[in-house]
Design a protein around this motif. Structure first.
Motif, PDB file in Angstrom:
ATOM      1  N   ASN A 217       0.868  -1.158   0.000  1.00 15.47           N
ATOM      2  CA  ASN A 217       0.000   0.000   0.000  1.00 15.47           C
ATOM      3  C   ASN A 217       0.917   1.224   0.000  1.00 15.47           C
ATOM      4  OD1 ASN A 217      -1.504   2.258   0.927  1.00 15.47           O
ATOM      5  ND2 ASN A 217      -3.121   0.833   1.514  1.00 15.47           N
ATOM      6  N   LEU A 218       0.825   2.036  -1.042  1.00 16.11           N
ATOM      7  CA  LEU A 218       1.754   3.167  -1.161  1.00 16.11           C
ATOM      8  C   LEU A 218       1.598   4.163  -0.012  1.00 16.11           C
ATOM      9  CD1 LEU A 218       1.804   3.912  -4.989  1.00 16.11           C
ATOM     10  CD2 LEU A 218       3.320   2.476  -3.646  1.00 16.11           C
ATOM     11  N   GLU A 238       7.345  23.170   3.683  1.00 16.67           N
ATOM     12  CA  GLU A 238       6.244  22.457   4.334  1.00 16.67           C
ATOM     13  C   GLU A 238       6.027  21.136   3.598  1.00 16.67           C
ATOM     14  OE1 GLU A 238       1.417  23.012   4.748  1.00 16.67           O
ATOM     15  OE2 GLU A 238       2.643  24.556   3.805  1.00 16.67           O
ATOM     16  N   LEU A 239       5.780  20.074   4.366  1.00 15.46           N
ATOM     17  CA  LEU A 239       5.514  18.780   3.731  1.00 15.46           C
ATOM     18  C   LEU A 239       4.076  18.396   4.016  1.00 15.46           C
ATOM     19  CD1 LEU A 239       6.560  16.245   2.264  1.00 15.46           C
ATOM     20  CD2 LEU A 239       7.161  15.303   4.492  1.00 15.46           C
ATOM     21  N   ARG A 240       3.300  18.225   2.943  1.00 13.84           N
ATOM     22  CA  ARG A 240       1.902  17.852   3.118  1.00 13.84           C
ATOM     23  C   ARG A 240       1.653  16.510   2.480  1.00 13.84           C
ATOM     24  NH1 ARG A 240      -2.159  22.615   1.443  1.00 13.84           N
ATOM     25  NH2 ARG A 240      -1.289  24.205   2.819  1.00 13.84           N
ATOM     26  N   THR A 241       0.687  15.772   3.025  1.00 10.11           N
ATOM     27  CA  THR A 241       0.301  14.540   2.351  1.00 10.11           C
ATOM     28  C   THR A 241      -1.193  14.565   2.118  1.00 10.11           C
ATOM     29  OG1 THR A 241       0.120  13.491   4.503  1.00 10.11           O
ATOM     30  CG2 THR A 241       2.127  13.053   3.256  1.00 10.11           C
ATOM     31  N   ALA A 242      -1.603  13.985   1.017  1.00 11.60           N
ATOM     32  CA  ALA A 242      -3.027  13.835   0.717  1.00 11.60           C
ATOM     33  C   ALA A 242      -3.198  12.398   0.264  1.00 11.60           C
ATOM     34  CB  ALA A 242      -3.445  14.809  -0.376  1.00 11.60           C
ATOM     35  N   LEU A 243      -3.382  11.503   1.243  1.00  9.95           N
ATOM     36  CA  LEU A 243      -3.375  10.079   0.939  1.00  9.95           C
ATOM     37  C   LEU A 243      -4.814   9.548   0.898  1.00  9.95           C
ATOM     38  CD1 LEU A 243      -0.451   9.090   3.341  1.00  9.95           C
ATOM     39  CD2 LEU A 243      -0.329   9.865   0.968  1.00  9.95           C
ATOM     40  N   ASP A 244      -5.146   8.882  -0.163  1.00  8.07           N
ATOM     41  CA  ASP A 244      -6.487   8.329  -0.325  1.00  8.07           C
ATOM     42  C   ASP A 244      -6.666   7.137   0.624  1.00  8.07           C
ATOM     43  OD1 ASP A 244      -8.780   7.069  -1.113  1.00  8.07           O
ATOM     44  OD2 ASP A 244      -8.361   7.225  -3.276  1.00  8.07           O
ATOM     45  N   PRO A 245      -7.583   7.225   1.591  1.00 11.06           N
ATOM     46  CA  PRO A 245      -7.724   6.135   2.568  1.00 11.06           C
ATOM     47  C   PRO A 245      -8.196   4.829   1.926  1.00 11.06           C
ATOM     48  CG  PRO A 245      -9.414   7.824   2.897  1.00 11.06           C
ATOM     49  CD  PRO A 245      -8.495   8.348   1.850  1.00 11.06           C
ATOM     50  N   ALA A 246      -8.821   4.916   0.765  1.00 13.35           N
ATOM     51  CA  ALA A 246      -9.323   3.691   0.116  1.00 13.35           C
ATOM     52  C   ALA A 246      -8.360   3.207  -0.960  1.00 13.35           C
ATOM     53  CB  ALA A 246     -10.694   3.976  -0.493  1.00 13.35           C
ATOM     54  N   GLU A 281       0.820  12.865  -2.821  1.00 16.39           N
ATOM     55  CA  GLU A 281      -0.586  12.518  -2.965  1.00 16.39           C
ATOM     56  C   GLU A 281      -0.710  11.107  -3.516  1.00 16.39           C
ATOM     57  OE1 GLU A 281      -2.530  15.214  -5.637  1.00 16.39           O
ATOM     58  OE2 GLU A 281      -4.392  14.056  -5.572  1.00 16.39           O
ATOM     59  N   THR A 282      -1.719  10.376  -3.043  1.00 12.83           N
ATOM     60  CA  THR A 282      -2.003   9.074  -3.643  1.00 12.83           C
ATOM     61  C   THR A 282      -3.473   9.030  -4.020  1.00 12.83           C
ATOM     62  OG1 THR A 282      -2.538   8.112  -1.497  1.00 12.83           O
ATOM     63  CG2 THR A 282      -0.272   7.841  -2.264  1.00 12.83           C
ATOM     64  N   GLY A 283      -3.805   8.158  -4.960  1.00 13.98           N
ATOM     65  CA  GLY A 283      -5.210   8.047  -5.353  1.00 13.98           C
ATOM     66  C   GLY A 283      -5.418   6.873  -6.283  1.00 13.98           C
ATOM     67  N   ASN A 284      -6.662   6.408  -6.352  1.00 13.96           N
ATOM     68  CA  ASN A 284      -7.018   5.368  -7.320  1.00 13.96           C
ATOM     69  C   ASN A 284      -7.416   6.051  -8.618  1.00 13.96           C
ATOM     70  OD1 ASN A 284      -6.746   3.227  -5.446  1.00 13.96           O
ATOM     71  ND2 ASN A 284      -8.740   3.775  -4.581  1.00 13.96           N
ATOM     72  N   VAL A 285      -6.905   5.555  -9.711  1.00 13.83           N
ATOM     73  CA  VAL A 285      -7.188   6.180 -11.002  1.00 13.83           C
ATOM     74  C   VAL A 285      -7.471   5.084 -12.006  1.00 13.83           C
ATOM     75  CG1 VAL A 285      -6.231   7.588 -12.858  1.00 13.83           C
ATOM     76  CG2 VAL A 285      -5.567   8.048 -10.505  1.00 13.83           C
TER      77      VAL A 285
END
Ligand SMILES: Nc1ncnc2c1ncn2[C@@H]1O[C@H](COP(=O)(O)OP(=O)(O)OP(=O)(O)O)[C@@H](O)[C@H]1O
Ligand SMILES: [Mg+2]
Length: 516
Positions: A217-218, A238-246, A281-285
């Motif tokens: 899981n990335l 600044e370090l931000r993350t936007a990680l898709d929980p699904a 950032e992570t996401g399903n595509v």
């Protein structure tokens, strides 16, 4: 790219322009427009207004239609250019088409006007897509060729570096620190290790690195690397993350994915000397057929995206077109090797993924990597078996290696740890040696790529003669045998070249002590 339609009218009559505009508006076409009538204002408009369509009169007070056409072709070659004229005769119409006009329309027959304009725009878009796809294809073929070259060089270097680093390590164990040669051997080893790290990066770029993929899981990796990244990028960023929980899982080598995140983050940091923001950032595509056909090297289907973006300097087109080439850097000498993004590229490709970059000068950059999604759930990696340090033994090892210097080194190292070592330079010699040896055989340690019989073939024959013999493969890289596309079959033991004496001894002990 914006879809806005910008029409440049090359026209001396505002009334005629209004008629044409009205015809388009009535057909529901939305656009912005600008009118010019001299050559100077035309050139300026081509660069500043950046039209997506040019509608030109044929006879103008200060410029004739054909010279307007030539000017437009010279400054904005891809933009459709249509003559709209009351006076254009058949001959001139043909001449204008020969000179590169897209179409011509007679002013008092504005009926077909909208249809012709729309067709011209559609065709221009199709041409632009085609050019883009061809360019990407050329680019990926170039990378392929460079990759083969880099892989070949790295492979040969790995044998040399095994010898250089191996003997310098041996020398260091035999020289006392007060011996002046000690410091010199240390320098040799340092340089050798630096060279080994370069060849490792080249191998990654050329996708010849041996992988141990796991279902991942990335998000986990993004979280694991955060602490290290914070230290690396400093306090101004600044370090931000936007990680898709699904987020779905991917099959990839975890060490390599960490490397990808690191390389991208370090580049982002370097692009923001005065601070800024990095977002992971992570996401399903789901990539559709349309996308895949326009992006050579991608497959349609469900993917997992990993994106690293920054608010830094951004890159111009020229930089972007060379970005992934090994040794391409814009940093001052000594600051960058230009291997960071080539490794990222190779890793993305080797794990079945693809990478794309979007960047604007002064605004920042986004790197997006798409990995094919897998249905398996991410598993926790099993702990590696503990290996007693020291790594001595009394077992008998058959060592097959065609490089004489590597063979001598490995045999000397193993013998110094108590092992009984038989050596052979290829498969035939190995079988001869084995036939003449009446004692036990515990381990076959063999190179993978050898003349005539390959490592796996030798392993098969040795195991037929001496069932139960353990096997340890060593290689700089390999295309065949134990790996499929660089992916190690499970249950096979493998030692990556170049290796030092300690790594060799440790691995040999691990294989001999493993429970079966
Ligand atoms: N996020 C970014 N923003 C702006 N420019 C970038 C960014 N990432 C890469 N570049 C440009 O691409 C070049 C190549 O990057 P790459 O990571 O391959 O090499 P490097 O950073 O110069 O050196 P190395 O990573 O080997 O230390 C950089 O020199 C820089 O010009
Ligand atoms: Mg870099």
């Amino acid at each position: 790219m914006s879809d806005e339609l910008r029409i440049l009218f090359v026209e001396d009559s505002p009334a005629d322009m209004e008629l044409e505009e009205r015809a388009l508006q009535k057909a529901g076409v939305a656009f912005r427009s600008l009118r010019v009538e001299t050559k100077e204002s035309l050139v300026a408009a081509l660069h500043e207004f950046k039209p997506t369509l040019i509608l030109s009169d044929f006879s103008l007070p200060t410029m004739d239609g054909l010279s307007a056409l030539r000017t437009a072709r010279e400054h904005s070659p891809g933009v459709p250019f249509i003559f709209v004229s009351g006076t254009i005769g058949e001959e001139r119409a043909i001449e204008s088409l020969k000179n590169g006009a897209t179409d011509y329309i007679v002013k008092d027959r504005l009926g077909g006007f909208v249809v012709k304009v729309q067709r011209a725009l559609r065709e221009a878009e199709d041409r632009a897509v085609k050019v883009r796809v061809e360019e990407q294809l050329r680019q990926s073929q170039k990378m392929e060729a460079v990759g083969r070259l880099a892989g070949g060089v790295a492979h040969d270097f790995n044998n040399l570096l095994t010898v250089i680093n191996g003997y310098s390590q041996l020398m260091l164990t035999q020289l006392t620190p007060d011996n002046p040669l000690h410091a010199q051997a240390e320098e040799i080893l340092r340089a050798g290790e630096r060279a080994a790290s370069l060849t490792r990066q080249l191998l990654m770029f050329s996708r010849r690195q041996i992988l141990s993929p796991a279902t991942l899981n990335l998000n986990d990796l993004a979280k694991q690397t955060q602490n290290m990244l914070r230290r690396l990028i400093g306090e101004d960023i600044e370090l931000r993350t936007a990680l898709d929980p699904a987020l779905g899982s991917v099959k990839a080598d975890p060490g390599q994915i960490e490397q990808v995140i690191m390389n991208l983050a370090v580049n982002a940091r370097d692009a923001m000397p005065n601070g800024g923001r990095i977002t992971i950032e992570t996401g399903n595509v789901v990539l559709d057929e349309d996308y895949a056909s326009q992006h050579p090297g991608t497959k349609a289907g469900p993917h997992v995206m990993l994106a690293v973006s920054d608010t830094g300097t951004g890159m111009d087109e020229e930089t972007q077109s060379h970005l992934f080439e090994p040794f391409f850097t814009t940093k001052e000498p000594g600051k960058g090797t230009g291997l960071g993004l080539s490794t990222v590229y190779g890793i993305a490709k080797q794990n079945g993924g693809s990478i794309w970059v979007y960047s604007e000068l002064g605004k920042g950059s986004v790197f997006k990597i798409y990995f094919p999604r897998t249905d398996e759930a991410a598993a926790v990696a099993p702990p590696k078996p503990e290996v007693a340090s020291g790594g001595r033994g009394t077992e008998t090892i058959l060592l097959v290696e065609d490089s004489e210097s590597v063979r001598k080194l490995a045999s000397a190292v193993l013998a110094s740890r108590g092992y009984k070592v038989l050596t052979a330079e290829d498969g035939d010699a190995a079988l001869r040696v084995l036939g003449a040896h009446s004692g036990p055989l515990d381990l076959l340690l063999t190179d993978v790529v050898l003349p005539r019989l390959s490592g796996p073939e030798i392993a098969f024959l040795v195991n037929r003669a001496r069932p139960g013999t353990r096997v340890l493969f060593m290689s700089g890289y390999t295309d065949r045998g134990i790996v499929e596309n660089g992916i190690l079959e499970s249950g096979i033991s493998f030692l990556q070249k170049p290796f030092g004496p300690d790594a060799l001894v440790k691995k040999v002990r691990e294989v001999l002590s493993a429970k079966v």
